[in-house]
Design a protein around this motif. Structure first.
Motif, short mmCIF file in Angstrom:
data_model
loop_
_atom_site.label_atom_id
_atom_site.label_comp_id
_atom_site.label_asym_id
_atom_site.label_seq_id
_atom_site.Cartn_x
_atom_site.Cartn_y
_atom_site.Cartn_z
N ALA A 141 0.68 -1.05 0.03
CA ALA A 141 -0.17 -0.03 -0.06
C ALA A 141 0.80 1.48 -0.01
N PRO A 142 2.16 1.53 0.76
CA PRO A 142 2.81 2.62 0.70
C PRO A 142 3.36 2.80 -0.64
N LEU A 143 3.53 1.79 -1.38
CA LEU A 143 4.29 1.93 -2.66
C LEU A 143 3.25 2.44 -3.85
N LEU A 144 1.94 2.29 -3.80
CA LEU A 144 1.20 2.65 -4.66
C LEU A 144 1.35 4.05 -5.28
N ARG A 145 1.51 4.34 -6.61
CA ARG A 145 1.33 5.52 -7.35
C ARG A 145 0.10 6.07 -7.47
N ASP A 146 0.03 7.36 -8.00
CA ASP A 146 -1.32 7.97 -8.23
C ASP A 146 -1.97 6.75 -9.30
N ASP A 147 -3.24 7.01 -8.95
CA ASP A 147 -4.11 5.93 -9.92
C ASP A 147 -3.71 4.41 -9.69
N GLY A 148 -3.18 4.10 -8.65
CA GLY A 148 -2.69 2.64 -8.30
C GLY A 148 -3.94 1.77 -7.93
N ARG A 149 -3.88 0.59 -8.13
CA ARG A 149 -4.74 -0.48 -7.73
C ARG A 149 -4.20 -1.49 -6.78
N LEU A 150 -4.70 -1.78 -5.72
CA LEU A 150 -4.42 -2.89 -4.81
C LEU A 150 -5.69 -3.82 -4.60
N LEU A 151 -5.79 -4.88 -5.12
CA LEU A 151 -7.01 -5.68 -5.38
C LEU A 151 -6.46 -7.04 -4.69
N VAL A 152 -7.37 -7.46 -3.74
CA VAL A 152 -7.04 -8.81 -3.11
C VAL A 152 -8.19 -9.95 -3.67
N VAL A 153 -7.86 -10.81 -4.12
CA VAL A 153 -8.81 -11.88 -4.51
C VAL A 153 -9.35 -12.67 -3.41
N ALA A 154 -10.60 -12.41 -3.31
CA ALA A 154 -11.29 -13.01 -2.30
C ALA A 154 -12.59 -14.00 -2.70
N SER A 155 -13.77 -13.50 -2.36
CA SER A 155 -14.87 -14.72 -2.61
C SER A 155 -16.12 -14.13 -2.30
N SER A 156 -17.18 -14.50 -2.84
CA SER A 156 -18.29 -14.04 -2.38
C SER A 156 -18.85 -14.66 -0.75
N LEU A 157 -17.96 -15.62 -0.35
CA LEU A 157 -18.01 -16.26 0.88
C LEU A 157 -17.41 -15.03 1.76
N GLY A 158 -16.87 -14.06 1.53
CA GLY A 158 -16.12 -13.21 2.39
C GLY A 158 -17.16 -12.30 2.99
N ARG A 159 -18.42 -12.45 3.22
CA ARG A 159 -19.38 -11.52 3.79
C ARG A 159 -19.93 -12.06 4.93
N LEU A 160 -20.36 -11.12 5.96
CA LEU A 160 -20.88 -11.54 7.11
C LEU A 160 -22.05 -12.55 7.29
N HIS A 161 -22.85 -12.29 6.50
CA HIS A 161 -24.19 -13.32 6.32
C HIS A 161 -23.75 -14.67 6.16
N HIS A 162 -22.49 -15.28 6.01
CA HIS A 162 -22.22 -16.49 5.89
C HIS A 162 -21.82 -17.25 7.16
N LEU A 163 -21.51 -16.15 8.19
CA LEU A 163 -21.44 -16.60 9.55
C LEU A 163 -22.60 -16.19 10.38
N ALA A 164 -22.56 -17.10 11.60
CA ALA A 164 -23.96 -17.10 12.45
C ALA A 164 -23.76 -15.40 13.24
N PRO A 165 -24.88 -14.96 13.25
CA PRO A 165 -24.90 -13.51 13.96
C PRO A 165 -23.79 -13.28 14.91
N VAL A 166 -23.79 -14.42 16.00
CA VAL A 166 -23.22 -14.18 17.20
C VAL A 166 -21.62 -14.11 16.84
N LEU A 167 -21.04 -14.37 15.69
CA LEU A 167 -19.79 -14.37 15.24
C LEU A 167 -19.47 -12.85 14.56
N HIS A 168 -20.49 -12.21 14.26
CA HIS A 168 -20.18 -11.17 13.55
C HIS A 168 -18.97 -10.33 14.13
N ARG A 169 -19.13 -10.03 15.57
CA ARG A 169 -18.51 -9.18 16.24
C ARG A 169 -16.80 -9.48 16.11
N HIS A 170 -16.65 -10.79 15.54
CA HIS A 170 -15.34 -10.73 15.55
C HIS A 170 -14.37 -10.19 14.30
#
Length: 286
Positions: A127-156
């Protein structure tokens, strides 16, 4: 230092599949003055993959970069800073894959070292090396959303404000999986779900610190979802016969990396150009 105006791109986990497709796509979209670093942890596989990229477009350079090595991201970022002064595009795509027959307790240590701590180290280093108009993109998944966890775990994972906080929560989950205590709680048995949520939480935490300055400079920091792909690993879990090939799945990710920034994408999980909601609950008005 790089030639004036030349772009520098980095793709981790790039010796096969989506990572290799991202390298090939960047090489085609960028100019002959630009450089794309194809990275992976095995020197011979890196060499073969780099040599196999079709000629034309940007120069492709193979570099060994094992994101599981705690010091590797800092070393590699330092080399690129010395060579080029900064970077323009970074795809964090390195991943350790697990199969249905793997025991989560046995693999979770190595798994998080690549997928989660590898991600936060990449974010800190690049992140500190990004020049103007840079992109830093992390390949994740649609599984990476809170609704895939039980509500009691969201606070983590919800509302985290630093990469250190993210690492602390991932460490606690990892240890609970390793000692078996996660099995008696609400944690899902599929380790990919908390891991992907941790990746998206890391992007959100860093974005919260950098948003104003980054958007003023035209920088995009985001998590990205390529959708279901037809790969041997995915086929262990799902029927992927009709899923996209990696080269097809790479296209919307390459669009994010090379087309003008949409501010609404900043700090979010983006799939096919659309933001996937982080929380299942509506945001509260101030």
């Amino acid at each position: 230092m790089s030639n004036s105006g030349a772009k520098v791109a980095v793709v981790t986990g790039a010796t096969q599949g989506l990572g290799l497709a991202l390298v090939e796509g960047l090489a085609q979209r960028l100019s002959t003055a630009d450089t794309v670093y194809l990275t992976g942890r095995d020197a011979e596989r890196v060499r073969r993959a780099a040599e196999a990229v079709p000629a034309g477009g940007a120069r492709v350079v193979g570099e060994v970069f094992d994101v599981a090595d705690p010091a590797a991201a800092g070393r590699f970022a330092g080399r690129l800073r010395d060579r080029h002064g900064g970077v323009d595009i970074v795809f964090g795509n390195a991943v350790m894959r697990v199969g249905p027959d793997d025991d989560p307790r046995a693999v979770v240590g190595a798994y998080t070292q690549v997928n989660n701590f590898g991600t936060t180290r990449l974010l800190r280093a690049f992140a500190p090396l990004l020049r103007d108009d840079g992109r830093l993109l992390v390949v994740a998944s649609s599984l990476g959303r809170l609704h895939h966890l039980a509500p009691v775990l969201h606070r983590h994972f919800d509302g985290l404000t630093s990469l250190e906080e993210v690492d602390e929560q991932v460490t606690a989950w990892r240890d609970a999986v390793a000692d078996g205590s996660a099995r008696s709680g609400a944690w899902p048995g599929f380790v990919n779900i908390p891991s992907k949520i941790g990746q998206v939480a890391a992007v959100r935490a860093l974005a919260g610190q950098r948003r104003e300055a980054d958007l003023a400079r035209g920088i995009l920091l985001a998590a990205v979802c390529p959708g279901m792909m037809n790969t041997p690993t995915s086929a262990l879990w799902w029927d992927v016969r009709d899923a996209a090939a990696p080269a097809t799945a790479a296209v919307p990710l390459l669009d994010l990396a090379t087309e003008p920034v949409k501010p609404e994408h900043y700090g979010e999980l983006v799939r096919f150009g659309e933001v996937l909601p982080w929380s299942p609950y509506p945001a509260r008005s101030a």
